[in-house]
Enzyme design. Structure first.
Site, PDB file in Angstrom:
ATOM      1  N   HIS A  33       0.535  -1.216  -0.153  1.00  0.00           N
ATOM      2  CA  HIS A  33       0.055  -0.139  -0.056  1.00  0.00           C
ATOM      3  C   HIS A  33       0.725   1.149   0.025  1.00  0.00           C
ATOM      4  CE1 HIS A  33       1.102   1.035   4.380  1.00  0.00           C
ATOM      5  NE2 HIS A  33       0.868  -0.317   4.368  1.00  0.00           N
ATOM      6  N   GLU A 107      -2.595  -6.885   7.632  1.00  0.00           N
ATOM      7  CA  GLU A 107      -1.259  -6.772   8.131  1.00  0.00           C
ATOM      8  C   GLU A 107      -1.160  -7.502   9.508  1.00  0.00           C
ATOM      9  OE1 GLU A 107       1.971  -6.969   8.070  1.00  0.00           O
ATOM     10  OE2 GLU A 107       2.446  -4.641   7.929  1.00  0.00           O
TER      11      GLU A 107
END
Length: 201
Positions: A33, A107
Site C-alpha cells: 500500500h 497486516e
C-alpha cells in the site's frame, strides 16, 4: 458401385485428444500500500486503520501506471483502508472491477506495540513476540492459506494483490523461499508461475 468418401475428420485423423494446449500461466503482482502519516513518522501500524496521505495516493497511482502495460484480470486486497484505497486506485486505472477484500492478507497485529516508534518496538521485543499481538508464524500460516485459496480460484489468471510489508515478505518467502529486506510503500513485485514447472519467478 458407390465409392465411400472419407469424412474430413477421418481423412486427417481425429486429433481431438492429441491437441496440445499451452500450459496455464498464473501471474501475481504483489503491491505494498501507499504511504500513511504513520509510515512517514516511523510508527508501527499493524491493525490500526490509517488512511493514505497525499504521498500515498500518488504512490498508488504510480503503482497502477507501472502495471498498466500488462493485462490483469482482478485485484485482491487486504481490507484495511490503506490497502483497499491503494487497490481501488489501481483497479480504476486498469479498468477492473472493485477489488475483492481478503482478510488473510491483513497486516500482522503488533498488539500493544501499535502506534509506537518501530525502532523502539524492535529493540523492546527483538524476538517479535509483541504482547497481545500475532507471531510471525501465525501470519505466515494465514497468508499461505489465503494464497492457496486465491491461486486455486484464479488459476491461469493475472492477479494484483495489495497488502502490507510483513504480508509481502510472507508471500515472497512462501512462493520463492526468500523475503526482501526492503519493501517500499507503493512498490510492486511481479511473479509468474507456469503450469508444470517448479516454483515462481
Amino acid at each position: 458401385m458407390h465409392e465411400s468418401i472419407p469424412s474430413p475428420a477421418s481423412a486427417i485423423g481425429d486429433t481431438t485428444s492429441t491437441i496440445a494446449h499451452p500450459p496455464a500461466t498464473t501471474r501475481l503482482a504483489i503491491v505494498r500500500h501507499g504511504e500513511t502519516d504513520w509510515n512517514r513518522r516511523g510508527l508501527l501500524q499493524g491493525r490500526v486503520d490509517q488512511p493514505l496521505n497525499t504521498t500515498g495516493r500518488a504512490q498508488a497511482a504510480d503503482a497502477a501506471e507501472s502495471l498498466a502495460g500488462r493485462a490483469w484480470d482482478l485485484v485482491v486486497s487486504s481490507p484495511l483502508d490503506r490497502a483497499a484505497t491503494t487497490a481501488g486506485i489501481i483497479a480504476e486505472r486498469l479498468g477492473l472491477a472493485t477489488p475483492a477484500l481478503a482478510p488473510e492478507f491483513t497486516e500482522q497485529s503488533f498488539g500493544v506495540a501499535e502506534g509506537t516508534p518501530a525502532q523502539a518496538a524492535f529493540t523492546t521485543w527483538p524476538d517479535g513476540d509483541y504482547p497481545e499481538g500475532e507471531r510471525r508464524a501465525e501470519v505466515d500460516a494465514r497468508v499461505a492459506t489465503g494464497l492457496e485459496r486465491i491461486l486455486a480460484e484464479h488459476h491461469g489468471r493475472s492477479i494484483v494483490l495489495v497488502c502490507h510489508v510483513i504480508v509481502v515478505r510472507s508471500i515472497m518467502l512462501t512462493l520463492t523461499g526468500n523475503e526482501p529486506a526492503e519493501v517500499p510503500n507503493g512498490s510492486a513485485t511481479i511473479l509468474t508461475h507456469v503450469e508444470g514447472r517448479e516454483g515462481w519467478s
